[in-house]
Design an enzyme around this catalytic site. Structure first.
Site: not given
Ligand code: IPT
Length: 938
Positions: A126, A183-184, A240, A273, A340
């Site tokens: 972000e 990253n992703e 997430y 993550e 956050y």
């Molecule tokens: C993932 C990213 O790698 C990280 O940089 C940040 O953007 C985070 O999530 C969200 O806060 S993106 C993932 C939820 C698709």
């Protein structure tokens, strides 16, 4: 001369403290297998918290946050490195001051943390451009690909950042244990690029394992393409499960079970993550995000993941979120605060989530067999279908880990069952969305734990005995069974616990209530002090290691570290008025907090008990004597723009073709961040009736328009011209504004001047690596006055602030002339309080702080009253752009003023740039200072 030399030598001897402690410089080997990472062959469970140094521009506070991370039982920190933060333009890099990442890595090492280094080049997060500098928008070649122009750009970054990371690797005695590439990187991938990042890293001396974080499922660098070019050693998955809908914190796991997949058989399961907070997409406020991802979520999802998948590498996003100060935000998803909803708040305060991390993190660090487990096919079954168990066991020790949870993960009832397990019938209970990881068959220090239905938080050999801290939900039943050669003697020191001994097993039964204490001696083992607490009681404990072994502390707000010298244990701790109880090695008789002696008495538990000191009361000054001055001289026809940049290009490297010529994209003229002014000169025919404009600002942005010095109005800036994804149709008219020319204003046959102030709220990310979203222009994308030719000039930021970096300033008149800076003389300004005219008006005041030494009092700036739709406010603290306030920006009314930027002892200046898009009877207010908290730090 000789004397001088010897004085100098003496000074050197006294003060020359090695930067990195000598013992830390030993080289270590990092290896891994299907179970875990290993350092010098010793298995570790990696428990990491994400931290963004660029969101806390105060290196002194990095230490505070990293010590708090460590004290919560984390053994690692995950660090994104932001390319944009260090590079104002191609070829220019800055790692000084708040950008001193060498210092950051030293601080992580001193805090005793491993580091997962994540230099991108793309980081998302972000952050503006997803961490790509905005100048990359003007470089040919698709971003996040191996195309030539972009390749030269990202290699430039890697060759600057990699050598810094490389000299801090575990393999050279430093903290960096993993290197995360990209990253992703899942969509529009380019294997040659992914491979080249790794090749460059290796060439720059990176020799720790390389990882990457895949999004969502294991479809790319993790499995399918695991062996080809671009494959990394240890891919991990981002998860997430709780979504980002902070407004509905009770909706449970809308994005799935949150189970980190096993990607390959030769590597550990890596949660690269794992959700530990959320962005506030719906403007619900971060407290709601903290609730969404609060202790209940953590208990269920983290423990479920641990036991179901056997993951041994976790990185929680975020541990501490920080602030999108300056123009750091990617404006579509976030506003100034990047709190956050994390365990540690933006103002560095500890929350109930922190206590939950501590309960779980201490367990992971204390119970070694967790680092190597296989699933158990038939776990001990509860006799109530409302509850479910899942189990794993260590193949070498036989230690079992049994997860007890609700079968229906959304259940909120309290359900009980009995389980036949390890030769005993024991009660288990789950309250709502809790879950428990219970242990059986474990050599707990010098003891043999047959099983416990309490959870283990930690245990340690202290003063010739084992001290074990177990816990459970308040009011739930607990049973702990220990094995002895002969009947031991049991003394219940506190609370109500029954005991029975049969066939070598000592069984203790109790209800979790407060903190029970049981001393077990004899039975052929060294003594055991069992502390049986509720979750809440357990959460008040701290563990710290000293050269004389571990100490446990109950109470204080935070124990950062401990040391033992002679008969004294000294704690580095944060306190308010309360109790402190220390379980320390046998020789310890005295307790100090900092250099202060605590009058401590020996308890029947063998600990030392005393009182902690309250911090001194603090009064913050009122903010008075505001002075104000309007600016925006650029709107006036006679303004001299001869030194401005001519905006006369007819071509662009942007993938978005211009809608009118010349090209007016701010980035194309080197103005990448903050506000941009345009002045368009035209000779009117007299037939012109409207000014038709179109601007892209990113979400939350606007633009203001004048003709011949008269204000015509404003419009909302567009977010994007083309969607850049397959779901949203292209938008040919992203940020339209049509401004009727009032009669009599136009000067036919003569020179007329349009002035436009366009906000640039930050750059889109490049999540799908297609260039289209990231390279959305900023500034005007179309302009016409009935077809009459216009000659344009453009002006953005007047260079890069050498201290505060490229993201601090845009091109407001006041910024270009230093009105935001503390040294600026505002004596001639009028007293504030009058009505606001459209355009930009600055407000300034100064205040003195004299915060007591040795206390941590995080200070914030609060905007009272209702947010007005008429204006938005950019907030400068001593020249630092610490955020933006306004109804169009976000719900935020409190803005954190981090120490370092804030002079805690001295004079501070607040400067507000208020951009009014409508006239308003008054500017913002009332505005006040407030303290988020107050603790002693000794
Ligand atoms: C993932 C990213 O790698 C990280 O940089 C940040 O953007 C985070 O999530 C969200 O806060 S993106 C993932 C939820 C698709």
């Amino acid at each position: 001369m000789r004397r001088l030399l010897s004085v100098l030598l003496a000074m050197l001897l006294t003060w020359a403290v090695p930067v990195v402690p000598a013992h830390a410089r030993t080289a270590h080997e990092v290896t891994y297998d299907r179970y875990s990472l290993m350092v010098d062959g010793r298995r570790i469970v990696l428990q990491s918290a994400e931290f963004h140094y660029f969101r806390l521009p105060s290196p002194e506070l990095w230490r505070d946050v990293l010590e708090k991370v460590k004290a919560a039982g984390f053994n690692a920190v995950s660090l994104y490195f932001s390319w944009a933060y260090h590079s104002p333009k191609q070829g220019v890099y800055d790692f000084a001051g708040v950008r001193d990442v060498d210092r950051l890595l030293r601080t992580a090492s001193q805090a005793g943390l491993y580091v997962i280094a994540r230099p991108g080049p793309y980081i998302n997060a972000e952050s503006s451009g997803g961490g790509l500098p905005a100048w990359v928008k003007t470089v040919p070649g698709r971003a996040r690909s191996s195309e030539a122009g972009y390749q030269a750009a990202y290699r430039e970054w890697l060759h600057r950042i990699n050598p810094i990371i490389a000299r801090h690797q575990v393999t050279d005695g430093g903290p960096v244990i993993l290197y995360n590439a990209e990253n992703e990187y899942q969509v529009n991938t380019d294997a040659a690029y992914m491979q080249d990042i790794q090749d460059q890293a290796r060439a720059d001396g990176i020799d720790v394992p390389i990882t990457t974080n895949d999004c969502c499922d294991g479809g790319s660098w993790s499995s399918t393409w695991a062996t080809g070019p671009g494959a990394v050693q240890i891919p991990g998955i981002d998860d997430y499960p709780q979504s980002f809908e902070c407004a509905t914190p009770d909706v449970w796991g809308p994005w799935g079970e949150g189970l980190t997949e096993r990607l390959r058989d030769d590597i550990p399961v890596f949660a690269a993550e794992y959700q530990a907070g959320a962005i506030d997409l719906g403007n619900a406020g971060y407290e709601k995000c903290r609730e969404l991802t609060g202790p209940a979520f953590m208990k269920f999802f983290y423990k479920n993941n641990l036991v179901t998948t056997g993951a041994t590498m976790f990185s929680y996003y975020m541990g501490y979120g920080g602030t999108n100060w300056g123009w750091l935000a990617q404006p579509n998803d976030v506003y100034t605060s990047y709190d956050y909803g994390a365990a540690i708040t933006e103002a560095r305060r500890l929350t109930p989530k922190y206590a939950e991390f501590k309960r779980q993190g201490y367990f992971l660090q204390a119970v070694a067999p967790l680092a190597k487990t296989d699933p158990v096919a038939t776990p001990p079954a509860p006799d109530n279908p409302a509850l479910t168990t899942v189990a794993r066991a260590n193949p070498d020790t036989g230690t079992q880990f049994v997860l007890v949870r609700h079968t229906d993960r959304a259940a909120t009832t309290t359900d009980s069952a009995t389980v036949d397990w390890a030769g005993h019938r024991v009660p288990v209970q789950v309250k709502g969305r809790d879950a428990h990881v219970l242990v059986a068959g474990y050599d707990l220090g010098g003891q043999r734990l047959v099983l416990s239905t309490s959870e283990i938080m930690t245990h340690a050999a202290i003063g010739g005995r084992d001290v074990a801290l177990l816990y459970g939900t308040s009011g739930s039943p607990g049973a702990t069974v220990l094995r002895y050669a002969s009947q031991p003697s049991v003394t219940v020191l506190d609370g109500s616990v029954t005991s029975a001994y049969a066939n070598g097993d000592l069984r203790l039964d109790y209800t979790h209530d407060g903190l029970a204490r049981v001393l077990v001696t004899g039975g052929g083992r060294r003594p055991l002090l069992l502390l049986l607490g509720t979750d809440e009681e357990a959460g008040t404990f701290w563990r710290a290691d000293t050269d004389s072994g571990p100490v446990l502390v109950r109470g204080t707000e935070l124990v950062r570290s401990a040391s033992v010298r002679g008969d004294t244990v000294r704690l580095a701790a944060d306190t308010v008025a309360g109790e402190v109880e220390v379980f320390a090695p046998g020789q310890v008789r005295r307790v100090q907090i900092g250099t202060h002696d605590v009058a401590a008495a020996r308890t029947k538990s063998g600990s030392l008990l005393g009182a902690t000191r309250a911090p001194g009361a603090v009064r913050l000054p009122e903010l008075t004597s505001w002075r104000a001055r309007a600016e925006s001289p650029e709107a006036q026809p006679g303004f001299d723009d001869s030194r401005w940049t001519a905006a006369d290009r007819t071509t662009t490297t942007s993938p978005h073709p211009p809608k009118t010529l010349p090209v007016l994209y701010a980035d194309d003229y080197g103005y990448h961040y903050g506000n941009v002014w345009y002045r368009g000169h035209f000779t009117a025919t007299g037939a012109e009736t409207t000014i038709d404009l179109n601007a892209i600002t990113g979400r939350r942005g606007n633009y203001l328009v004048w003709l011949n010095g008269r204000y015509l109005g404003s419009a909302a800036g567009g977010v994007q011209a083309d969607s850049g994804d397959q779901w949203t149709p292209p938008n040919p008219d992203p940020g339209p504004g049509h401004f009727a020319i009032p009669s009599g204003l136009l000067k036919p046959g003569a020179g007329n001047v349009i002035a436009v102030l366009v906000a640039n709220m930050g750059h889109n990310d490049d999540w799908i690596a297609d260039d289209l979203r990231f390279k959305q222009p900023r500034g005007l994308v179309a302009a016409s006055v009935g077809g009459t030719p216009i000659t344009w000039k453009i002006q953005g930021a007047a260079g890069t602030d050498p201290v505060r970096g490229p993201l601090n300033n845009g091109g407001l008149y006041g910024e270009r002339t230093g009105w935001h800076l503390p040294a600026y003389a505002d004596k001639s300004w009028k007293n504030a309080g009058g009505p606001l005219a459209p355009g930009v008006t600055w407000h300034r005041t100064a205040f003195r702080l004299d915060l007591p030494d040795g206390q941590d009092v995080p200070v914030g700036l609060r905007f009272g009253g209702e947010q007005s739709p008429a204006y938005r406010v950019m907030i400068f603290l001593n020249g630092w752009n610490v955020g933006q306030y306004g109804g169009d920006i976000g719900p935020q009314k409190d803005f954190y003023l981090p120490a370092g930027l804030l002079k805690e002892q001295g004079t501070n200046t607040i400067a507000l740039a208020v951009t009014a898009e409508q006239a308003a009877p008054a500017g913002p207010g009332p505005i006040s200072l407030f303290a988020y908290g107050n603790v002693r730090v000794d």
